[in-house]
Design a protein around this motif. Structure first.
Motif, PDB file in Angstrom:
ATOM      1  N   ARG A 103      46.268  39.279  45.888  1.00 55.18           N
ATOM      2  CA  ARG A 103      45.467  38.102  45.559  1.00 55.18           C
ATOM      3  C   ARG A 103      44.434  37.785  46.626  1.00 55.18           C
ATOM      4  N   LEU A 104      44.822  37.854  47.914  1.00 56.16           N
ATOM      5  CA  LEU A 104      43.903  37.500  48.989  1.00 56.16           C
ATOM      6  C   LEU A 104      42.769  38.510  49.118  1.00 56.16           C
ATOM      7  N   GLU A 105      43.061  39.789  48.907  1.00 56.36           N
ATOM      8  CA  GLU A 105      42.026  40.817  48.983  1.00 56.36           C
ATOM      9  C   GLU A 105      41.045  40.684  47.814  1.00 56.36           C
ATOM     10  N   PHE A 106      41.572  40.410  46.619  1.00 56.86           N
ATOM     11  CA  PHE A 106      40.736  40.198  45.436  1.00 56.86           C
ATOM     12  C   PHE A 106      39.776  39.031  45.686  1.00 56.86           C
ATOM     13  N   ALA A 107      40.318  37.924  46.215  1.00 52.38           N
ATOM     14  CA  ALA A 107      39.499  36.736  46.485  1.00 52.38           C
ATOM     15  C   ALA A 107      38.467  37.007  47.575  1.00 52.38           C
ATOM     16  N   ALA A 108      38.846  37.804  48.587  1.00 51.03           N
ATOM     17  CA  ALA A 108      37.930  38.103  49.693  1.00 51.03           C
ATOM     18  C   ALA A 108      36.707  38.876  49.202  1.00 51.03           C
ATOM     19  N   ILE A 109      36.923  39.814  48.284  1.00 53.39           N
ATOM     20  CA  ILE A 109      35.792  40.560  47.719  1.00 53.39           C
ATOM     21  C   ILE A 109      34.954  39.659  46.818  1.00 53.39           C
ATOM     22  N   LYS A 110      35.630  38.888  45.997  1.00 52.37           N
ATOM     23  CA  LYS A 110      34.924  38.038  45.027  1.00 52.37           C
ATOM     24  C   LYS A 110      34.005  37.036  45.723  1.00 52.37           C
ATOM     25  N   ARG A 111      34.425  36.546  46.901  1.00 52.33           N
ATOM     26  CA  ARG A 111      33.589  35.588  47.639  1.00 52.33           C
ATOM     27  C   ARG A 111      32.265  36.200  48.064  1.00 52.33           C
ATOM     28  N   ARG A 112      32.207  37.521  48.159  1.00 54.50           N
ATOM     29  CA  ARG A 112      31.009  38.192  48.664  1.00 54.50           C
ATOM     30  C   ARG A 112      30.108  38.700  47.535  1.00 54.50           C
ATOM     31  N   ILE A 113      30.416  38.262  46.312  1.00 59.65           N
ATOM     32  CA  ILE A 113      29.626  38.661  45.145  1.00 59.65           C
ATOM     33  C   ILE A 113      28.886  37.445  44.604  1.00 59.65           C
ATOM     34  N   ALA A 114      27.586  37.574  44.429  1.00 61.84           N
ATOM     35  CA  ALA A 114      26.775  36.529  43.794  1.00 61.84           C
ATOM     36  C   ALA A 114      26.370  37.014  42.412  1.00 61.84           C
TER      37      ALA A 114
END
Length: 533
Positions: A103-114
């Motif tokens: 979950r944390l890795e998924f969220a970390a990548i998603k935060r860097r996508i616009a």
């Protein structure tokens, strides 16, 4: 350096495959262009790459090769591997199976996508334009001087510096789209996803925003995935292009090669043939609309307008923003009262004065006028059949409702099989181009005498554009209707209209055949209104 890998991706909605066996590599700093007809799977692929829950693949993997800080889990592109993070930690190489990640890795990548989705204006409605951009930078240090200057710079890039203190709710659709772009750029993403990012804009503003994407994304080595219904945009911005056809990659290669092959499949619109018109149906005489401003004095939105539109005619009202088109349209609809003059519409054998309120005056005519606004919307909780019947207060017996709905869907370019199949679908299951045609069907099914289309080509891909052009011509012939096309898109007017009038500064400059209007355009008008110029 490889950044994203697609392996055997598949996705099905309601037992209908929308993506099949997608295999693809996207390198760091590369811009991938996606071409395809409406409904080919472009938006599904972008939403899947964004990590939107409803678009989780049924099979296959999306693998991110990233640099991740071992201390704070901040994610950067793979070229940052081995470098220092701002928190003091070091970026380490990570390979993450996106949809099966922790979950944390998924969220970390998603935060860097616009992401910019077409016709999706995700703004804080009650906040000002600049506050919307500052919020995208995060709460910590939001009002630091450098952040404010950066926000102002971005708003200037998207031609919104004149609306800095306006509340977002009061902006037009095109203005909202530009603020959304500024917000996404403010996030400084490692991956920028753009699904028809300039679909609601006029050609000149769109060109400038494409330049902004090139300067702020492509030239800064940020990875980008973009869809656009303007092939020249794909040619200009993309390093590699895929052509999606029915959910599969039909072609993948250099932009100029794939774009040429795709365009070879785009049908040419039918040319307007000489059509037998009836007598006058709309008569506008000496119409004026003046506003009074303390700062500007008298503002002449429309000044002494005279027009006559015949029954069965497809008539264009063209001009740049601020020319008076919208004000004139609102007066024809009876939504705005003129300062002086006459607007009469024929209903049966009677001429009705649209400047007079009441059920025995313009109230008699308004049920027979259909309007498709450029910011149309469908009811998301209703099926397509519901959108075409009870949602618009059209009470029809069950089987007859289906027959009539299917008939009008065919009239707007769906084949008979597809028309029958989509009746039980919901709007979110359709592509934007398909929604556009359903919205047009929603107007046609009420059988109005007069149909007003406000900037109808905003979000169309080339094939949908041709389909809608042909749909208007077919509907005019089949339903014996009169069309008013309000547009800055002169190419569309040339394709579909019998006659047009050119407005400039609240006045009518010329009325005649569309090709005659072109010869009267200024250099600026040609730049803004003719895509081929």
């Amino acid at each position: 350096m490889s950044f994203i890998t697609f392996k055997n991706i598949g996705k099905t909605f309601n037992d209908v495959p929308v993506l099949k066996n997608i295999n693809l590599e996207i390198d760091e700093g590369e811009t991938l262009g996606i071409l395809g007809r409406s409904g080919s799977g472009k938006s599904v692929l972008i939403s899947m790459l964004r990590g939107t829950k409803e678009y989780e693949p049924d099979e296959g993997q999306i693998i991110f090769h990233v640099a991740m800080c071992k201390e704070c889990m901040h994610v950067e592109a793979p070229s940052k591997i081995g470098k220092k993070c701002s928190c003091g930690g070091e970026y380490e190489e990570k390979t993450i199976d996106f949809w099966h990640a922790e979950r944390l890795e998924f969220a970390a990548i998603k935060r860097r996508i616009a992401i910019m989705l077409q016709r999706n204006f995700a703004l804080y409605d009650e906040e000002t334009v600049i506050d919307n951009v500052l919020k995208a930078m995060g709460d910590e240090g939001k009002y630091l001087e450098e952040n404010i200057y950066r926000a102002l710079e971005l708003l200037d890039m998207v031609q919104m510096s004149h609306r800095v203190t306006h509340v977002a709710r009061d902006l037009s659709g095109g203005e909202k789209q530009r603020v959304v772009l500024a917000r996404q750029l403010a996030k400084n993403p490692t991956l920028f996803l753009a699904d028809e990012p300039t679909g609601t804009l006029d050609p000149q503003t769109a060109d400038r925003l494409h330049d902004t994407l090139e300067k702020e994304i492509k030239n800064k080595n940020i990875t980008m995935v973009i869809t656009s219904h303007w092939p020249e945009v794909i040619n200009t911005l993309a390093d590699k292009v895929i052509w999606l056809e029915k959910g599969e990659i039909k072609e993948c290669g250099k932009p100029e090669e794939v774009v040429d092959k795709f365009l070879a499949t785009v049908p040419l619109p039918k040319k307007v043939e000489k059509h037998a018109h009836g007598g006058p149906e709309i008569e506008i005489k000496n119409i004026k609309k003046y506003y009074y401003s303390i700062e500007r004095g008298v503002v002449k939105a429309d000044d002494n307008i005279n027009l006559s539109v015949n029954h069965g005619e497809i008539f264009g009202i063209v001009g740049l923003s601020g020319s008076g088109k919208t004000t004139l349209t609102r007066m024809i609809l009876g939504l705005t009262d003129p300062s002086s003059g006459e607007i009469n519409i024929k209903l049966g054998d009677d001429w009705i004065d649209m400047t007079k309120a009441g059920q025995f005056n313009r109230g008699r005519v308004t049920p027979y006028i259909g309007l498709l606004h450029q910011e149309y919307s469908l009811y998301p909780s209703r099926t397509i059949l519901g959108n075409l019947t009870d949602a618009i207060s059209l009470d029809l017996p069950g089987e007859f409702a289906k027959i009539k709905a299917s008939h009008v869907l065919v009239a707007v370019g769906f084949d008979e099989s597809t028309a029958g199949n989509i009746l039980e679908k919901y709007p979110d299951e359709l592509s934007v181009g398909e929604k556009h045609r359903v919205a047009l069907a929603q107007v046609l099914i009420k059988e109005p005498n007069i149909i007003i289309l406000d900037e109808p080509t905003g979000t169309m891909d080339p094939i949908t554009r041709v389909i809608v052009t042909d749909s208007i011509l077919r509907a005019r012939d089949e339903f014996d209707q009169t069309f008013l096309i309000v547009s800055h898109d002169m190419d569309f007017v040339l394709d579909v209209c019998d006659r047009a009038t050119l407005m400039r500064g609240g006045k009518v400059l010329e009325t005649g055949k569309p090709e005659e209007i072109v010869s009267s355009l200024t250099v600026k008008e040609k730049e803004d209104m003719l895509k081929d110029e």
